[in-house]
Enzyme design. Structure first.
Site, PDB file in Angstrom:
ATOM      1  N   ASN A  27       2.232  -9.026   1.627  1.00  0.00           N
ATOM      2  CA  ASN A  27       2.722  -7.653   1.525  1.00  0.00           C
ATOM      3  C   ASN A  27       3.466  -7.382   2.822  1.00  0.00           C
ATOM      4  O   ASN A  27       2.866  -7.132   3.857  1.00  0.00           O
ATOM      5  CB  ASN A  27       1.533  -6.702   1.345  1.00  0.00           C
ATOM      6  CG  ASN A  27       1.974  -5.254   1.237  1.00  0.00           C
ATOM      7  OD1 ASN A  27       3.161  -4.936   1.359  1.00  0.00           O
ATOM      8  ND2 ASN A  27       1.024  -4.372   1.022  1.00  0.00           N
TER       9      ASN A  27
ATOM     10  N   ARG B 290       4.320  -8.581  -2.862  1.00  0.00           N
ATOM     11  CA  ARG B 290       4.368  -7.198  -3.318  1.00  0.00           C
ATOM     12  C   ARG B 290       5.775  -6.657  -3.082  1.00  0.00           C
ATOM     13  O   ARG B 290       6.317  -6.793  -1.983  1.00  0.00           O
ATOM     14  CB  ARG B 290       3.360  -6.361  -2.541  1.00  0.00           C
ATOM     15  CG  ARG B 290       3.478  -4.905  -2.892  1.00  0.00           C
ATOM     16  CD  ARG B 290       2.504  -4.074  -2.119  1.00  0.00           C
ATOM     17  NE  ARG B 290       2.619  -2.692  -2.516  1.00  0.00           N
ATOM     18  CZ  ARG B 290       2.765  -1.670  -1.673  1.00  0.00           C
ATOM     19  NH1 ARG B 290       2.797  -1.884  -0.382  1.00  0.00           N
ATOM     20  NH2 ARG B 290       2.873  -0.456  -2.125  1.00  0.00           N
TER      21      ARG B 290
ATOM     22  N   HIS C 115       2.014   2.409  -7.412  1.00  0.00           N
ATOM     23  CA  HIS C 115       0.594   2.012  -7.503  1.00  0.00           C
ATOM     24  C   HIS C 115       0.312   1.287  -8.823  1.00  0.00           C
ATOM     25  O   HIS C 115      -0.826   1.269  -9.288  1.00  0.00           O
ATOM     26  CB  HIS C 115      -0.353   3.225  -7.433  1.00  0.00           C
ATOM     27  CG  HIS C 115      -0.409   3.910  -6.104  1.00  0.00           C
ATOM     28  ND1 HIS C 115      -0.526   5.278  -5.979  1.00  0.00           N
ATOM     29  CD2 HIS C 115      -0.384   3.429  -4.844  1.00  0.00           C
ATOM     30  CE1 HIS C 115      -0.561   5.605  -4.701  1.00  0.00           C
ATOM     31  NE2 HIS C 115      -0.471   4.500  -3.986  1.00  0.00           N
TER      32      HIS C 115
ATOM     33  N   ARG D 231       2.036  13.187   2.633  1.00  0.00           N
ATOM     34  CA  ARG D 231       3.122  13.563   1.712  1.00  0.00           C
ATOM     35  C   ARG D 231       2.741  14.814   0.932  1.00  0.00           C
ATOM     36  O   ARG D 231       1.595  14.979   0.539  1.00  0.00           O
ATOM     37  CB  ARG D 231       3.398  12.440   0.697  1.00  0.00           C
ATOM     38  CG  ARG D 231       3.898  11.164   1.309  1.00  0.00           C
ATOM     39  CD  ARG D 231       4.362  10.203   0.203  1.00  0.00           C
ATOM     40  NE  ARG D 231       4.416   8.842   0.702  1.00  0.00           N
ATOM     41  CZ  ARG D 231       3.738   7.822   0.169  1.00  0.00           C
ATOM     42  NH1 ARG D 231       2.969   8.008  -0.890  1.00  0.00           N
ATOM     43  NH2 ARG D 231       3.840   6.633   0.696  1.00  0.00           N
TER      44      ARG D 231
ATOM     45  N   GLU E 196      -5.833  -4.339  -5.214  1.00  0.00           N
ATOM     46  CA  GLU E 196      -4.419  -4.589  -5.504  1.00  0.00           C
ATOM     47  C   GLU E 196      -4.021  -6.020  -5.151  1.00  0.00           C
ATOM     48  O   GLU E 196      -3.201  -6.629  -5.827  1.00  0.00           O
ATOM     49  CB  GLU E 196      -3.552  -3.585  -4.730  1.00  0.00           C
ATOM     50  CG  GLU E 196      -3.728  -2.169  -5.249  1.00  0.00           C
ATOM     51  CD  GLU E 196      -3.064  -1.110  -4.386  1.00  0.00           C
ATOM     52  OE1 GLU E 196      -3.710  -0.642  -3.424  1.00  0.00           O
ATOM     53  OE2 GLU E 196      -1.911  -0.757  -4.650  1.00  0.00           O
TER      54      GLU E 196
HETATM   55  P1  ADP Z   1      -4.143   2.902   1.323  1.00  0.00           P
HETATM   56  O1  ADP Z   1      -3.437   3.889   0.464  1.00  0.00           O
HETATM   57  O2  ADP Z   1      -3.562   2.769   2.680  1.00  0.00           O
HETATM   58  O3  ADP Z   1      -4.475   1.597   0.641  1.00  0.00           O
HETATM   59  P2  ADP Z   1      -6.974   3.479   1.081  1.00  0.00           P
HETATM   60  O4  ADP Z   1      -7.060   3.293  -0.382  1.00  0.00           O
HETATM   61  O5  ADP Z   1      -7.718   2.539   1.955  1.00  0.00           O
HETATM   62  O6  ADP Z   1      -5.503   3.629   1.609  1.00  0.00           O
HETATM   63  O7  ADP Z   1      -7.494   4.977   1.392  1.00  0.00           O
HETATM   64  C1  ADP Z   1      -7.430   5.525   2.665  1.00  0.00           C
HETATM   65  C2  ADP Z   1      -7.991   6.931   2.610  1.00  0.00           C
HETATM   66  O8  ADP Z   1      -9.354   6.866   2.160  1.00  0.00           O
HETATM   67  C3  ADP Z   1      -8.021   7.631   3.964  1.00  0.00           C
HETATM   68  O9  ADP Z   1      -7.530   8.945   3.836  1.00  0.00           O
HETATM   69  C4  ADP Z   1      -9.489   7.666   4.292  1.00  0.00           C
HETATM   70  O10 ADP Z   1      -9.832   8.790   5.037  1.00  0.00           O
HETATM   71  C5  ADP Z   1     -10.108   7.754   2.930  1.00  0.00           C
HETATM   72  N1  ADP Z   1     -11.527   7.397   2.972  1.00  0.00           N
HETATM   73  C6  ADP Z   1     -12.096   6.218   3.248  1.00  0.00           C
HETATM   74  N2  ADP Z   1     -13.448   6.333   3.258  1.00  0.00           N
HETATM   75  C7  ADP Z   1     -13.723   7.638   2.991  1.00  0.00           C
HETATM   76  C8  ADP Z   1     -14.926   8.419   2.873  1.00  0.00           C
HETATM   77  N3  ADP Z   1     -16.118   7.861   3.034  1.00  0.00           N
HETATM   78  N4  ADP Z   1     -14.808   9.730   2.587  1.00  0.00           N
HETATM   79  C9  ADP Z   1     -13.610  10.307   2.444  1.00  0.00           C
HETATM   80  N5  ADP Z   1     -12.450   9.638   2.535  1.00  0.00           N
HETATM   81  C10 ADP Z   1     -12.496   8.325   2.806  1.00  0.00           C
END
Ligand code: ADP
Length: 395
Positions: A3, A86, A175, A236, A379
């Site tokens: 990626n 990706r 996504h 966003r 993913e």
């Molecule tokens: P990406 O879109 O970069 O792949 P992720 O799917 O890893 O991101 O999601 C990241 C988001 O998930 C961040 O906003 C993070 O704060 C949130 N997150 C991770 N763990 C928790 C949690 N325990 N409670 C609330 N939000 C969480």
């Protein structure tokens, strides 16, 4: 799978005999100060290569290959069956994962105006990997492809026709690998064939999108021409009145590029309360911060509206599925997003919702009409699966 971003390359190596993750990591801040490579082997042990600066994508890929070799993985050897890349935007050209050749490279380049931040960066990784391993089949897996089944009444905007004809303006959705993976896993969890199911999948990560999925095919999604539309995200805005852009431009004198950057990078949770990471927002709310409370309300209200809209789009729903960082880990967000949906048969059980777990699980009330599930996304594995499938079918 690779990626490749403008200043980073994330990678994961899978053994597809048992779908296990053999190694993975990321080259970060390529071409800048403090560049480094963080590598993890199968046991999760981390190795950081912060020695000589990583000047470009070529060097990053060479160093990734070397680290894979050192940890006994042998990415240079015949054991490697292929590389999945990706790619963010496949436009209307790519409806499925595609074996990469010169024609495909130029088609991805041609789509760069639709994803100027992403497609050129994805191509940098592809071009280096093709040059280093011309012997290997390499596959482009597009974030948009899964949503190419969305019918015109859902993907067209009511705008002058020539904007669609000349500028390819329509809803594409993103996504896609996550929505495809999660909907299949939800069917496995429910023990029912995917083709019999209508699903609403809520991918809530840094970026966030909802999808309405009928018989395994996407029929609507909340992201549009770009990933800016739809749900409120970390930074966003999601949906807004397009005329507000003209209003702010006229009032403030900011350029279109400034406004583009503000709506993508300084809006969403960040815009509403000053922080974009949901964990920080929830911690501030807990501490009594009113703006943080409002940010969570706006975020979850938007999700609730999309659930309602997709119940209407699908006619009936067999499950609502939460996934990605926020969706998998935040019972607060799930609970608030499903509030007042009892009339649609969607009701969360507070105890099941709070139970910890890393596997797919159900969180709806006993006897609830519509199952509500938490299903972890993957993913990278989905890209590897689609790559293997494409190589086997050689298309
Ligand atoms: P990406 O879109 O970069 O792949 P992720 O799917 O890893 O991101 O999601 C990241 C988001 O998930 C961040 O906003 C993070 O704060 C949130 N997150 C991770 N763990 C928790 C949690 N325990 N409670 C609330 N939000 C969480």
């Amino acid at each position: 799978m690779l990626n490749s971003g403008s200043s980073s390359i994330k990678y994961k190596l899978f053994d597809m005999r048992d779908r296990s993750e053999v190694a993975g990591g990321a080259a970060e801040r390529i071409g800048g100060a403090g560049s480094r490579l963080v590598h993890r082997d199968g046991s999760g042990a981390e190795q950081v290569d912060a020695g000589a600066p990583i000047l470009d994508h070529g060097e990053a890929i060479d160093r990734i290959a070397r680290l894979l070799g050192e940890s006994g993985v042998g990415a240079d050897e015949e054991a490697l069956s292929g590389i999945g890349h990706r790619v963010v935007h496949g436009g209307e050209t790519f409806r499925e994962p595609t074996l990469i050749d010169d024609r495909v490279v130029s088609a991805i380049r041609d789509l760069s105006s639709l994803a100027p931040l992403h497609n050129p960066a994805n191509l940098q990784g592809i071009e280096v990997a093709l040059e280093r391993r011309p012997d290997l089949p390499q596959v482009a897996v597009f974030d948009t492809a899964f949503h190419q089944t969305i019918p015109p009444h859902a993907h067209r905007y009511a705008i002058p026709h020539e904007w669609y004809e000349s500028h390819r303006v329509r809803r594409y959705g993103f996504h896609g690998t996550s929505h495809a993976y999660v909907s299949r896993q939800a069917a496995v969890f429910l023990g029912r064939p995917l083709v019999e199911l209508n699903l609403i999948v809520l991918h809530l990560g840094n970026g966030a999108s909802a999808a309405a999925i009928e018989a395994g095919r996407s029929v609507d999604t909340s992201m549009g021409l770009t990933p800016l539309e739809g749900l409120v995200m970390g930074t966003r805005s999601g949906d807004l009145d397009p005329a507000l852009i003209f209003h702010v431009a006229r009032e403030s004198g900011q350029s279109l590029d400034d406004l583009d950057a503000a709506l993508s990078g300084r809006s969403g949770l960040q815009g509403l309360c000053g922080v974009g990471d949901m964990r920080d927002v929830l911690a501030r709310e807990e501490a009594g911060d009113e703006r943080a409370r409002l940010a969570v309300e706006v975020y979850t209200y938007r999700i609730r509206k999309y659930i309602g809209a997709y119940v209407a789009a699908l006619g009936h729903v067999d499950a609502v599925v939460f996934t990605a960082g926020v969706g998998e880990n935040s019972p607060e967000v799930r609970e608030r997003a499903c509030r007042r949906l009892g009339g649609l048969g969607i009701e969360i059980d507070p105890v099941r919702n709070r139970a910890a777990g890393h596997a797919a699980r159900a969180i709806h009330v006993e006897g609830g009409a519509v199952p509500v599930l938490v299903v972890p996304t993957n993913e990278e594995l989905e890209i590897a699966e689609q790559t293997l499938h494409c190589i086997r079918n050689r298309r």
